[in-house]
Design a protein around this motif. Structure first.
Motif, PDB file in Angstrom:
ATOM      1  N   GLY A  92     -13.107  -9.873  -0.251  1.00  0.00           N
ATOM      2  CA  GLY A  92     -14.235 -10.246   0.590  1.00  0.00           C
ATOM      3  C   GLY A  92     -15.308 -10.962  -0.196  1.00  0.00           C
ATOM      4  O   GLY A  92     -15.313 -10.963  -1.431  1.00  0.00           O
ATOM      5  N   MET A  93     -16.228 -11.577   0.542  1.00  0.00           N
ATOM      6  CA  MET A  93     -17.311 -12.337  -0.066  1.00  0.00           C
ATOM      7  C   MET A  93     -18.516 -11.440  -0.358  1.00  0.00           C
ATOM      8  O   MET A  93     -18.767 -10.467   0.346  1.00  0.00           O
ATOM      9  CB  MET A  93     -17.740 -13.487   0.854  1.00  0.00           C
ATOM     10  CG  MET A  93     -16.620 -14.447   1.218  1.00  0.00           C
ATOM     11  SD  MET A  93     -15.797 -15.162  -0.229  1.00  0.00           S
ATOM     12  CE  MET A  93     -17.147 -16.098  -0.958  1.00  0.00           C
ATOM     13  N   ILE A  94     -19.260 -11.790  -1.400  1.00  0.00           N
ATOM     14  CA  ILE A  94     -20.444 -11.053  -1.805  1.00  0.00           C
ATOM     15  C   ILE A  94     -21.667 -11.637  -1.106  1.00  0.00           C
ATOM     16  O   ILE A  94     -21.967 -12.826  -1.250  1.00  0.00           O
ATOM     17  CB  ILE A  94     -20.646 -11.111  -3.328  1.00  0.00           C
ATOM     18  CG1 ILE A  94     -19.424 -10.536  -4.057  1.00  0.00           C
ATOM     19  CG2 ILE A  94     -21.912 -10.356  -3.735  1.00  0.00           C
ATOM     20  CD1 ILE A  94     -19.493 -10.707  -5.565  1.00  0.00           C
ATOM     21  N   ASP A  95     -22.362 -10.816  -0.326  1.00  0.00           N
ATOM     22  CA  ASP A  95     -23.625 -11.235   0.263  1.00  0.00           C
ATOM     23  C   ASP A  95     -24.725 -11.130  -0.778  1.00  0.00           C
ATOM     24  O   ASP A  95     -24.603 -10.418  -1.773  1.00  0.00           O
ATOM     25  CB  ASP A  95     -23.970 -10.360   1.476  1.00  0.00           C
ATOM     26  CG  ASP A  95     -22.972 -10.549   2.624  1.00  0.00           C
ATOM     27  OD1 ASP A  95     -22.414 -11.663   2.730  1.00  0.00           O
ATOM     28  OD2 ASP A  95     -22.749  -9.594   3.386  1.00  0.00           O
ATOM     29  N   THR A  96     -25.838 -11.808  -0.511  1.00  0.00           N
ATOM     30  CA  THR A  96     -26.906 -11.873  -1.509  1.00  0.00           C
ATOM     31  C   THR A  96     -27.557 -10.522  -1.771  1.00  0.00           C
ATOM     32  O   THR A  96     -28.130 -10.298  -2.838  1.00  0.00           O
ATOM     33  CB  THR A  96     -27.985 -12.874  -1.060  1.00  0.00           C
ATOM     34  OG1 THR A  96     -28.449 -12.509   0.252  1.00  0.00           O
ATOM     35  CG2 THR A  96     -27.432 -14.289  -1.021  1.00  0.00           C
ATOM     36  N   ASP A  97     -27.498  -9.605  -0.812  1.00  0.00           N
ATOM     37  CA  ASP A  97     -28.177  -8.319  -0.985  1.00  0.00           C
ATOM     38  C   ASP A  97     -27.229  -7.203  -1.408  1.00  0.00           C
ATOM     39  O   ASP A  97     -27.598  -6.030  -1.362  1.00  0.00           O
ATOM     40  CB  ASP A  97     -28.888  -7.917   0.307  1.00  0.00           C
ATOM     41  CG  ASP A  97     -27.927  -7.770   1.490  1.00  0.00           C
ATOM     42  OD1 ASP A  97     -26.778  -8.259   1.386  1.00  0.00           O
ATOM     43  OD2 ASP A  97     -28.324  -7.169   2.505  1.00  0.00           O
ATOM     44  N   GLU A  98     -26.015  -7.535  -1.816  1.00  0.00           N
ATOM     45  CA  GLU A  98     -25.035  -6.527  -2.207  1.00  0.00           C
ATOM     46  C   GLU A  98     -24.602  -6.739  -3.648  1.00  0.00           C
ATOM     47  O   GLU A  98     -24.500  -7.867  -4.120  1.00  0.00           O
ATOM     48  CB  GLU A  98     -23.785  -6.613  -1.320  1.00  0.00           C
ATOM     49  CG  GLU A  98     -23.969  -6.146   0.104  1.00  0.00           C
ATOM     50  CD  GLU A  98     -22.652  -6.247   0.863  1.00  0.00           C
ATOM     51  OE1 GLU A  98     -22.116  -5.202   1.263  1.00  0.00           O
ATOM     52  OE2 GLU A  98     -22.169  -7.371   1.055  1.00  0.00           O
ATOM     53  N   SER A  99     -24.305  -5.628  -4.315  1.00  0.00           N
ATOM     54  CA  SER A  99     -23.698  -5.729  -5.633  1.00  0.00           C
ATOM     55  C   SER A  99     -22.195  -5.935  -5.464  1.00  0.00           C
ATOM     56  O   SER A  99     -21.630  -5.662  -4.403  1.00  0.00           O
ATOM     57  CB  SER A  99     -23.959  -4.463  -6.451  1.00  0.00           C
ATOM     58  OG  SER A  99     -23.249  -3.364  -5.905  1.00  0.00           O
ATOM     59  N   SER A 100     -21.574  -6.379  -6.524  1.00  0.00           N
ATOM     60  CA  SER A 100     -20.134  -6.626  -6.501  1.00  0.00           C
ATOM     61  C   SER A 100     -19.342  -5.367  -6.152  1.00  0.00           C
ATOM     62  O   SER A 100     -18.429  -5.383  -5.324  1.00  0.00           O
ATOM     63  CB  SER A 100     -19.704  -7.179  -7.864  1.00  0.00           C
ATOM     64  OG  SER A 100     -18.325  -7.402  -7.925  1.00  0.00           O
ATOM     65  N   ILE A 101     -19.706  -4.239  -6.771  1.00  0.00           N
ATOM     66  CA  ILE A 101     -18.954  -3.007  -6.521  1.00  0.00           C
ATOM     67  C   ILE A 101     -19.204  -2.475  -5.115  1.00  0.00           C
ATOM     68  O   ILE A 101     -18.309  -1.878  -4.501  1.00  0.00           O
ATOM     69  CB  ILE A 101     -19.271  -1.942  -7.592  1.00  0.00           C
ATOM     70  CG1 ILE A 101     -18.230  -0.817  -7.532  1.00  0.00           C
ATOM     71  CG2 ILE A 101     -20.685  -1.401  -7.445  1.00  0.00           C
ATOM     72  CD1 ILE A 101     -18.278   0.109  -8.727  1.00  0.00           C
TER      73      ILE A 101
END
Length: 204
Positions: A92-101
């Protein structure tokens, strides 16, 4: 004597403009860079796909020696494959307000209905660095494969995902046979074949 490796300091970014903005974004970069032989290059222009960054999750049950894969349509491969439905690792893609994990844990639940007993980053890589900015963070997640089944995905993202549980050997054989063609999935399963014995010891 080995010369020092070039870094971002050896690139002069002269301009960046958006050429297209849709589901993805295309930018035009104008730049110069230092040459291996010394001095600087001429001015270079390149169109770059700004896709965002992603995570891929290798969901593996070391107790059963099984891998959880997902199947869904990938329309970009329609013209170059016998079928656009691909067998892949959770991603899945990483949103700006989420960490990778955080994304790795979320996608594991959304796409496979699973929670990780433990999760750790393996490495990161760039799947198409000649034309795309995307960076992929690859994670290992220890899961209970007996809980993996059914159909998943978010309706508001038009996802239609089917879960598959395969033995580690069967999953890797699909890489060897060419049935699995997604590059992040190939990388993840090759890593698993190199490290599964350590994972078995750590889970016992």
């Amino acid at each position: 004597m080995t010369k020092a490796k070039h870094s971002v300091d050896d690139v002069e970014l002269m301009s960046k403009k958006v050429c297209y903005q849709g589901f993805f974004q295309v930018d035009e970069l104008t730049f110069k860079h230092k040459l291996f032989a010394g001095g600087w290059s001429a001015v270079v222009k390149r169109e770059v796909l700004e896709r965002g960054h992603a995570v891929v999750v290798l969901a593996y049950d070391p107790r059963l020696d099984e891998v959880v894969l997902v199947e869904q349509i990938r329309i970009p491969v329609l013209a170059a494959s016998s079928s656009p439905w691909l067998l892949e690792l959770v991603a899945g893609m990483i949103d700006t307000d989420e960490s990778s994990i955080e994304v790795a844990k979320r996608e594991l639940m959304e796409e496979a209905g699973l929670e990780a007993r433990r999760i750790e980053k393996i490495q990161h890589f760039f799947p198409s660095p000649g034309g795309c900015t995307e960076r992929v963070d690859l994670y290992f997640a220890e899961v209970d494969a007996t809980k993996a089944c059914g159909l998943h995905g978010l309706k508001d993202e038009q996802e239609d995902i089917r879960v598959h549980v395969l033995s580690r050997i069967n999953a890797y054989n699909k890489v060897v046979s060419g049935d699995i063609v997604s590059a992040p999935t190939i990388i993840g399963l090759q890593w698993l074949m190199m490290h599964y014995q350590d994972l078995l010891k750590r889970s016992s």
